[in-house]
Design a protein around this motif. Structure first.
Motif, short mmCIF file in Angstrom:
data_model
loop_
_atom_site.label_atom_id
_atom_site.label_comp_id
_atom_site.label_asym_id
_atom_site.label_seq_id
_atom_site.Cartn_x
_atom_site.Cartn_y
_atom_site.Cartn_z
N LYS A 172 0.83 -1.20 0.00
CA LYS A 172 0.00 0.00 0.00
C LYS A 172 0.87 1.25 0.00
N TRP A 173 0.52 2.21 -0.83
CA TRP A 173 1.17 3.52 -0.79
C TRP A 173 0.45 4.40 0.21
N LEU A 174 1.20 5.09 1.04
CA LEU A 174 0.63 6.01 2.02
C LEU A 174 0.77 7.47 1.58
N VAL A 175 1.38 7.66 0.39
CA VAL A 175 1.50 8.99 -0.20
C VAL A 175 1.06 8.91 -1.66
N LYS A 176 0.87 10.06 -2.28
CA LYS A 176 0.51 10.09 -3.69
C LYS A 176 1.37 11.12 -4.40
N PHE B 109 7.41 1.69 5.67
CA PHE B 109 8.65 2.22 5.11
C PHE B 109 8.67 3.73 5.29
N GLU B 110 9.69 4.24 5.96
CA GLU B 110 9.79 5.67 6.25
C GLU B 110 10.68 6.38 5.25
N ALA B 111 10.37 7.64 5.01
CA ALA B 111 11.20 8.48 4.14
C ALA B 111 12.48 8.87 4.87
N VAL B 112 13.58 8.93 4.14
CA VAL B 112 14.85 9.41 4.71
C VAL B 112 15.28 10.70 4.03
N ASP B 113 14.59 11.08 2.94
CA ASP B 113 14.89 12.32 2.22
C ASP B 113 13.66 13.22 2.22
N ALA C 223 11.82 13.61 6.11
CA ALA C 223 12.42 12.46 6.76
C ALA C 223 11.57 12.00 7.94
N GLY C 224 11.29 10.70 7.98
CA GLY C 224 10.48 10.14 9.05
C GLY C 224 9.04 9.92 8.69
N ASP C 225 8.56 10.53 7.58
CA ASP C 225 7.18 10.33 7.16
C ASP C 225 7.00 8.90 6.64
N LEU C 226 5.85 8.30 6.93
CA LEU C 226 5.54 6.97 6.41
C LEU C 226 5.13 7.08 4.95
N MET C 227 5.77 6.29 4.09
CA MET C 227 5.49 6.38 2.65
C MET C 227 4.75 5.17 2.11
N ALA C 228 5.02 3.96 2.68
CA ALA C 228 4.41 2.77 2.11
C ALA C 228 4.38 1.64 3.13
N GLU C 229 3.49 0.68 2.89
CA GLU C 229 3.48 -0.57 3.64
C GLU C 229 4.03 -1.64 2.71
N ALA D 22 3.37 0.25 -8.85
CA ALA D 22 1.98 0.41 -8.43
C ALA D 22 1.69 -0.35 -7.14
N GLU D 23 0.71 0.14 -6.41
CA GLU D 23 0.26 -0.50 -5.18
C GLU D 23 -0.21 -1.92 -5.48
N GLY D 24 0.21 -2.87 -4.64
CA GLY D 24 -0.19 -4.26 -4.80
C GLY D 24 0.73 -5.08 -5.67
N THR D 25 1.83 -4.49 -6.16
CA THR D 25 2.76 -5.22 -7.03
C THR D 25 3.57 -6.23 -6.24
N ASP D 26 3.59 -7.49 -6.72
CA ASP D 26 4.36 -8.56 -6.07
C ASP D 26 5.75 -8.66 -6.68
N GLY D 27 6.65 -9.30 -5.96
CA GLY D 27 7.95 -9.65 -6.50
C GLY D 27 8.85 -8.47 -6.84
#
Length: 447
Positions: free
Chosen positions: A21-25, A48-52, A32-38, A62-67
């Motif tokens: 899942k994407w938590l941003v668009k 997954f947190e932003a570092v920049d 830095a520190g913002d949550l960007m994705a699961e 895209a959201e839901g992409t495997d592998g």
């Protein structure tokens, strides 16, 4: 400045993951520190947190992409110093002036930037583009074609031969625009160079080799896609059986005293809402036995044998997607109530895929208990790089010699699997003997 955000390795065994899942668009500003994705790893779903800092320019995966492979670009971020990028290249303009070639260099410095790769793109000026191409002959180092990671991935997906393309990036490097502009007939072009040939030869038979439907009989069935966890379990256990020489040692353990002690302890712990399981006592017994027999509390490496000073026990927990092994740290010195409380918490979060990486990695030995399923005895596969794993069966009433007379006792079979590279059979036997003694005289593990 365009910043490539890549798929992170969120666990030591992670090679690929699912972008759950994407938590941003696109267009959002992140710091830095913002949550960007699961991201779903082979063991858990993690944030997954932003570092920049910057603005989300493009979501590549895209959201839901495997592998999604670790290291693949999943997002492009426009940094705050985007507009200052050309200024940092100002010194490069001075050198050409000293050589009396000022005009051509200005166009290269001010070239537009590809938002996908962050690389300069040669302008579509018919007078300057041929000149840029003429400088791109030495784009390969040896037989390796110089291309951006994104260009390589798109080329692999579309079947485009990179060696047949002319790069428009710096020093002839192939970028995304070059791959997308490639003629359709180049996808079937023969690869140039021995390295490219071997890569395609390996890739060509892969679909047939891994295509399960061709081997499935004509019987009603359903197909379930393998989860990242199941893929990792399959890979690691295959490697273990292929690379680790297993030796198996089994003992029968009389449990009557241990079961009596458990009942007494649970009565005293009821006020604290703690209820010990047999498995809690097995964890404790194995941990104490490993400290008593340190030659089995080891890890094998090609050049060294690591002997641990404490026993951290990895405990096999079944989840809907497969086994995971949360770790009870310092189990040799921990109280039974602490082991029980932590085990319940870890098992619950393991089933919800909420464990942190440090909670399921690093144990010195493992235990797997299938007694609750009525399994009498089994041999477990070692969890590398650990040196051993204990397989615990069900306790059952059996004929047993008690004080030189035949009687009935509650008996359990336990099998230790040992890495024979690190642990000799006699050392493994000593550990199993110590484990048996602790279970049959359980007050020894509490001292």
């Amino acid at each position: 400045m365009s910043i490539e955000i890549k798929m992170p390795a969120l666990s030591p065994t992670m090679e690929e993951g699912t972008l759950a899942k994407w938590l941003v668009k696109e267009g959002d500003t992140v710091k830095a520190g913002d949550l960007m994705a699961e991201i779903e790893t082979d063991k858990a779903t993690m944030e997954f947190e932003a570092v920049d800092e910057g603005v989300v320019a493009k979501i590549v995966v895209a959201e839901g992409t495997d592998g999604v492979k670790v290291g693949d670009v999943i997002m492009l971020l426009d940094g705050e110093d985007e507009g200052s990028a050309p200024k940092r290249e100002a010194p490069a303009k001075e050198a050409p002036k000293a050589e009396a070639k000022p005009e051509p260099k200005k166009e290269q410095v001010d070239a537009p930037v590809d938002r996908e790769t962050g690389e300069p793109v040669a302008p579509d000026n018919p007078e300057t583009r041929p000149a840029a191409k003429s400088q791109q002959a030495p784009r390969a180092e040896g037989d390796r074609v110089k291309a951006s990671p994104l260009a390589r991935r798109i080329a692999a997906e579309q079947g485009v031969d990179l060696s047949a393309l002319t790069g428009s990036g710096p020093n002839g490097r192939i970028v995304k625009a070059d791959v997308e502009a490639a003629p359709a007939d180049q996808a079937a072009a023969a690869p140039r160079g021995e390295a490219e040939t071997s890569q395609r030869a390996a890739a060509a038979p892969a679909p047939a080799a891994t295509s399960a439907p061709a081997a499935v009989p004509d019987i009603p069935h359903e197909t379930t896609k393998l989860s990242n966890m199941r893929k990792t379990i399959a890979r690691r256990l295959t490697e273990s059986k292929q690379q680790v020489p297993h030796i198996y040692l089994t003992v029968d353990v009389r449990l009557d005293k241990l079961l009596k002690l458990r009942t007494e302890l649970n009565e005293s712990l009821a006020a604290r809402d703690v209820k010990l399981s047999v498995n809690d006592l097995m964890i404790k017994a194995l941990a104490v036995a490993l400290v008593q027999v340190p030659k089995c509390n080891v890890m094998y490496t090609p050049n060294e044998l690591i002997t641990f000073k404490r026993a951290d026990i990895s405990v096999a927990v079944s989840t809907p997607e497969g086994l995971i092994t949360p770790v009870i740290t310092e189990a040799d010195t921990a109280s039974l109530s602490s082991i029980s409380t932590r085990m319940k918490d870890l098992a619950a979060r393991a089933r919800d895929k909420k464990l942190k990486p440090e909670e399921f990695t690093g144990g010195t030995a493992s235990i797997s208990n299938m007694g609750m399923f009525g399994i009498k005895q089994f041999d477990a596969v070692i969890n590398p790089p650990q040196g051993m794993i204990l397989a615990v069966g069900a306790g059952e009433k059996r004929p047993y010699v008690i004080d030189d007379a035949l009687g009935i006792a509650t008996v359990m079979s336990a099998t230790g699997s040992f890495d024979h590279r690190a642990i000799d059979g006699s050392d493994g036997a000593e550990l199993m003997q110590a484990f048996k003694a602790l279970c049959e005289n359980p007050l020894g593990m509490l001292a």
